[in-house]
Design a protein around this motif. Sequence first.
Motif, PDB file in Angstrom:
ATOM      1  N   HIS A   1      -2.272  10.185  -1.620  1.00 19.38           N
ATOM      2  CA  HIS A   1      -2.533   9.496  -0.510  1.00 19.38           C
ATOM      3  C   HIS A   1      -2.415  10.514   0.761  1.00 19.38           C
ATOM      4  CE1 HIS A   1       1.169  12.621  -1.621  1.00 19.38           C
ATOM      5  NE2 HIS A   1       1.718  12.952  -0.141  1.00 19.38           N
TER       6      HIS A   1
ATOM      7  N   TYR B   1      -7.535   8.914   3.718  1.00 16.08           N
ATOM      8  CA  TYR B   1      -7.397   7.522   4.450  1.00 16.08           C
ATOM      9  C   TYR B   1      -8.537   6.546   4.480  1.00 16.08           C
ATOM     10  CZ  TYR B   1      -6.305  10.627   7.838  1.00 16.08           C
ATOM     11  OH  TYR B   1      -5.454  11.787   8.230  1.00 16.08           O
TER      12      TYR B   1
ATOM     13  N   ASN C   1      -5.270   4.119   1.300  1.00 22.90           N
ATOM     14  CA  ASN C   1      -4.504   3.612   2.463  1.00 22.90           C
ATOM     15  C   ASN C   1      -5.853   3.091   3.694  1.00 22.90           C
ATOM     16  OD1 ASN C   1      -2.416   4.341   0.443  1.00 22.90           O
ATOM     17  ND2 ASN C   1      -1.695   6.315   2.259  1.00 22.90           N
TER      18      ASN C   1
ATOM     19  N   HIS D   1      -0.627  -0.676   8.849  1.00 23.11           N
ATOM     20  CA  HIS D   1      -1.223  -0.200   8.125  1.00 23.11           C
ATOM     21  C   HIS D   1      -0.948  -1.047   7.150  1.00 23.11           C
ATOM     22  CE1 HIS D   1      -1.135   1.915  11.183  1.00 23.11           C
ATOM     23  NE2 HIS D   1       0.090   2.639  11.346  1.00 23.11           N
TER      24      HIS D   1
ATOM     25  N   ILE E   1      -0.584   0.836   3.051  1.00 21.82           N
ATOM     26  CA  ILE E   1      -0.213   1.707   2.598  1.00 21.82           C
ATOM     27  C   ILE E   1      -0.100   1.578   0.653  1.00 21.82           C
ATOM     28  CG2 ILE E   1       1.412   3.106   1.595  1.00 21.82           C
ATOM     29  CD1 ILE E   1       0.491   2.983   4.984  1.00 21.82           C
ATOM     30  N   ARG E   2      -1.143   2.278   0.146  1.00 24.69           N
ATOM     31  CA  ARG E   2      -1.363   2.243  -1.324  1.00 24.69           C
ATOM     32  C   ARG E   2      -0.565   2.937  -2.294  1.00 24.69           C
ATOM     33  NH1 ARG E   2      -5.974  -0.151   0.318  1.00 24.69           N
ATOM     34  NH2 ARG E   2      -5.823  -2.627   0.230  1.00 24.69           N
ATOM     35  N   HIS E   3      -0.917   4.361  -1.603  1.00 20.41           N
ATOM     36  CA  HIS E   3      -0.416   6.065  -1.734  1.00 20.41           C
ATOM     37  C   HIS E   3       0.640   6.422  -1.362  1.00 20.41           C
ATOM     38  CE1 HIS E   3      -4.020   5.095  -4.786  1.00 20.41           C
ATOM     39  NE2 HIS E   3      -4.328   4.719  -3.802  1.00 20.41           N
ATOM     40  N   ARG E   4       2.054   6.578  -1.616  1.00 20.50           N
ATOM     41  CA  ARG E   4       3.038   7.614  -0.723  1.00 20.50           C
ATOM     42  C   ARG E   4       3.277   8.523  -1.743  1.00 20.50           C
ATOM     43  NH1 ARG E   4       5.863   3.682   2.080  1.00 20.50           N
ATOM     44  NH2 ARG E   4       6.094   1.605   2.200  1.00 20.50           N
ATOM     45  N   PRO E   5       3.791   9.623  -1.042  1.00 23.18           N
ATOM     46  CA  PRO E   5       4.466  10.959  -0.776  1.00 23.18           C
ATOM     47  C   PRO E   5       5.638  10.121  -2.398  1.00 23.18           C
ATOM     48  CG  PRO E   5       3.915  10.782   1.329  1.00 23.18           C
ATOM     49  CD  PRO E   5       3.789   9.413   1.037  1.00 23.18           C
TER      50      PRO E   5
ATOM     51  N   GLU F   1       8.926   9.842  -1.242  1.00 21.42           N
ATOM     52  CA  GLU F   1       9.236   8.218  -0.935  1.00 21.42           C
ATOM     53  C   GLU F   1       9.166   7.444  -1.742  1.00 21.42           C
ATOM     54  OE1 GLU F   1       6.042   7.213   2.227  1.00 21.42           O
ATOM     55  OE2 GLU F   1       6.990   8.817   3.619  1.00 21.42           O
ATOM     56  N   GLN F   2       8.421   7.870  -2.675  1.00 23.77           N
ATOM     57  CA  GLN F   2       9.016   6.745  -4.297  1.00 23.77           C
ATOM     58  C   GLN F   2       9.407   7.038  -4.819  1.00 23.77           C
ATOM     59  OE1 GLN F   2       5.725   8.284  -6.700  1.00 23.77           O
ATOM     60  NE2 GLN F   2       3.949   7.037  -5.433  1.00 23.77           N
TER      61      GLN F   2
ATOM     62  N   GLU G   1      12.613   5.606  -3.153  1.00 25.82           N
ATOM     63  CA  GLU G   1      12.800   3.813  -3.137  1.00 25.82           C
ATOM     64  C   GLU G   1      12.821   3.559  -4.161  1.00 25.82           C
ATOM     65  OE1 GLU G   1       8.746   2.081  -2.723  1.00 25.82           O
ATOM     66  OE2 GLU G   1       8.875   2.431  -0.323  1.00 25.82           O
TER      67      GLU G   1
END
Length: 242
Positions: free
Chosen positions: A124, A127, A208, A219, A221-225, A228-229, A232
């Motif tokens: 993440h 990018y 990303n 944007h 977004i394919r990868h998150r910190p 954040e995952q 979610e």
Amino acid sequence: MLRGAFVLWNLCFFDVERSLARRLQQNTHYPFQVQQPNVFVMEYYKDTLWKGTLIFLICVLGGVFYFKSEKVFQDYSGFFVYGTLVGFWLLLSSMHKRHLVINHVQGCYQIYIKRRLWEEGPLHQIYVRLTAQTDGTAPARGESPPFPHRTLAPHWLPLACPAAYGKCFYSLIINGHGLEVLVLANLSDKYEHMEFLGRRIARKLKLNYFDYLDVSTRHVIRHRPPLEQEEELQVWGGAVPQ
């Protein structure tokens, strides 16, 4: 067209989006090579290598002719000395080959300099991004300023591209934490083409993608910190903090 470790030495100054499209036709994972499934590798020299070499040679040769000639006007010796030192520093700092590895199997990217691991980070933090800058010319009388996103109000535009004060030019870069900016295409006024190519590159490399606007619906977004995952997952799992 340069290949191998010189692939990022973009010497095309016209129709840069077409040049990038041709490169993508020849290599769908440009500027990387597929080492194994989901592992992409690129070796490169920074473009400051040829720029530093050019500055160094120009200043050395110019200084030789200058010091041999009669000084009629101002003293430019400091300019040639400073230019020689700057060129030599750029040459020296860029002479080592870099390796960038995007490893989706391990979920990280790695930067090697002289075959030594220089930086490593999660996916993440790397990018593909579209950047923008303006030529600084004001629009003609009666001419509306160019807005790539017609649905956005002028105050949404960032300082990087104040469209009301000139024409916007866009560049595609790969960047990340601990990574030097890698320019894939530079200074094109065709926003739609550059966006399409940037999204395509990000999709092929599974990275990303960010628009030039900090806040944008474009944007990808394919990868998150990890934090954040987890948040979610809590929301979708119906978890309510006590």
